[in-house]
Design a protein around this motif. Structure first.
Motif, PDB file in Angstrom:
ATOM      1  N   THR A 346       0.684  -1.157   0.161  1.00 48.49           N
ATOM      2  CA  THR A 346      -0.115   0.040   0.118  1.00 48.49           C
ATOM      3  C   THR A 346       0.886   1.442   0.083  1.00 48.49           C
ATOM      4  OG1 THR A 346      -1.704  -1.291   1.371  1.00 48.49           O
ATOM      5  CG2 THR A 346      -1.814   1.137   1.130  1.00 48.49           C
ATOM      6  N   GLY A 347       0.716   2.116  -0.934  1.00 50.60           N
ATOM      7  CA  GLY A 347       1.429   3.260  -0.946  1.00 50.60           C
ATOM      8  C   GLY A 347       3.044   3.129  -1.610  1.00 50.60           C
ATOM      9  N   VAL A 348       3.262   1.986  -2.338  1.00 49.05           N
ATOM     10  CA  VAL A 348       4.528   1.725  -2.832  1.00 49.05           C
ATOM     11  C   VAL A 348       4.287   2.021  -4.089  1.00 49.05           C
ATOM     12  CG1 VAL A 348       6.161  -0.061  -3.235  1.00 49.05           C
ATOM     13  CG2 VAL A 348       5.064   0.090  -0.759  1.00 49.05           C
ATOM     14  N   GLN A 349       5.148   2.585  -4.805  1.00 49.90           N
ATOM     15  CA  GLN A 349       5.216   2.896  -6.252  1.00 49.90           C
ATOM     16  C   GLN A 349       5.863   1.417  -6.926  1.00 49.90           C
ATOM     17  OE1 GLN A 349       5.769   6.998  -7.747  1.00 49.90           O
ATOM     18  NE2 GLN A 349       7.203   7.154  -6.107  1.00 49.90           N
ATOM     19  N   VAL A 350       5.125   0.781  -7.672  1.00 53.56           N
ATOM     20  CA  VAL A 350       5.262  -0.419  -8.120  1.00 53.56           C
ATOM     21  C   VAL A 350       5.360  -0.479  -9.520  1.00 53.56           C
ATOM     22  CG1 VAL A 350       4.972  -2.933  -8.453  1.00 53.56           C
ATOM     23  CG2 VAL A 350       4.592  -1.718  -6.212  1.00 53.56           C
TER      24      VAL A 350
END
Length: 369
Positions: A346-350
């Protein structure tokens, strides 16, 4: 207590931090909810609470949803606490984390007040990449290559047992002997022995043949025999070069990785290569990220780091002032990525591919004001 990034952290004592913390109940609740799995893995498995480093803390600090803009102040305080306390235990660490929770809430309140102010984005000038499972991948799964090498000496071993044993052995040795302490050959010899025994091989047979097995595996994983590039690796690096973006590699690997990427014709596409064994420091240490930026004359906030490890690559880079992208390739290509069970992205730029990194950089630089 007021905190800023201008050096006031040097005046903050551990007692002061403890005196202004939220209740321990909040921490306990988060622990029960499993929100601090990264901290437990980084700290508890360390074996000695005294060995907690600034980088360990930074790599796990996202569990408190601390904004990257707050980390300079927070980590400055931790440096001072760690330097001033000769011996500290779990309570010290959890005390500091409770302080971080409180600081995070204060910071979010402050940012809400200035929400209407314009944000000035800096152009990305440097993209650094992790090596294994980001630019480079095993030609065959590691456990398959181990099985092929083991068989003449130890007989056929169960592939599933080998896969599990290798992951366990690698994690144990990384924690017990970071940065290839003792030398890469001895370090990998320990991993190889633990893998074979853990997969059910006779310990006596393993010890008798280790002198032949270890050199063969080290040689195999020193060239294109053991590794290959992902299909998008070279194209990504070339496109970044065309955009005038500098590129580098920051990898927690031994010096053989340099021979690997040279054999795979990757060296000409990289402006800098930093390998943990050669540097004497490894991710998520800010020192290795800092060295990459300094060698290429680029500031951390003008850099984005790309890798497959949530703690070392993504969180580690962010904690050190860089931007970060987490690679998660779909399908078989992503099976060997470093993933923790039940990881929360969650909230991680993947990004699903390296070519998406190029697009992300172009978008960031187009939005610059």
């Amino acid at each position: 207590m007021s905190v800023d990034s201008g050096g006031q952290g040097a005046q903050v004592a551990l007692g002061e931090i403890r005196s202004c913390l939220p209740s321990r109940r909040d921490v306990d609740r988060r622990m029960k909810q499993g929100r601090d799995l990264q901290i437990q893995r980084r700290f508890a498995l360390c074996g000695r609470w005294r060995c907690v480093t600034l980088e360990d803390l930074a790599g796990s600090i996202r569990l408190w949803t601390v904004d990257r803009r707050d980390l300079t102040a927070i980590l400055s305080i931790w440096e001072d606490v760690r330097a001033s306390v000769k011996d500290y235990d779990q309570s010290n660490i959890m005390a500091f984390m409770r302080y971080v929770a409180g600081f995070s809430e204060q910071a979010r309140t402050f940012r809400r007040r200035r929400h209407s102010q314009p944000v000035h984005r800096m152009a990305i000038r440097l993209v650094t990449f992790d090596a294994l499972h980001t630019l480079v991948t095993p030609r065959l799964p590691v456990y398959v290559q181990y099985a092929q090498t083991f068989e003449p000496y130890l007989g056929a071993l169960d592939p599933a047992a080998l896969k599990s044993a290798f992951k366990t052995a690698l994690k144990q040795v990384q924690q017990e002997h970071p940065v290839y302490r003792g030398g890469a050959q001895e370090w990998w010899g320990d991993v190889i022995r633990r893998t074979a025994v853990g997969a059910g091989a006779d310990p006596k047979a393993v010890d008798a043949s280790l002198g032949e097995i270890v050199p063969r595996l080290l040689k195999r994983f020193s060239s294109r025999e053991g590794y290959k590039l992902f299909d998008d690796s070279l194209e990504t690096l070339r496109r970044l070069k065309e955009l005038g973006i500098r590129t580098g590699m920051i990898s927690n690997t031994d010096a053989r990785m340099r021979a690997v990427i040279e054999d795979l014709d990757l060296i000409p596409q990289l402006d800098a290569v930093l390998l943990s064994e050669e540097e004497g420091v490894e991710k998520p240490s800010c020192e290795i990220f800092k060295r990459a930026c300094e060698r290429l004359g680029v500031k951390p906030h003008e850099t984005v780091h790309v890798g497959d490890e949530l703690d070392c690559d993504y969180q580690g880079a962010q904690a050190c002032g860089l931007q970060a992208l987490l690679i998660r390739r779909p399908g078989p290509e992503g099976e060997e990525e470093r993933k923790e069970p039940g990881e929360d992205l969650t909230g991680v730029q993947v990004v699903p591919s390296l070519l998406q990194v190029v697009e992300w950089v172009q978008q960031q630089n187009a939005q610059r004001t």
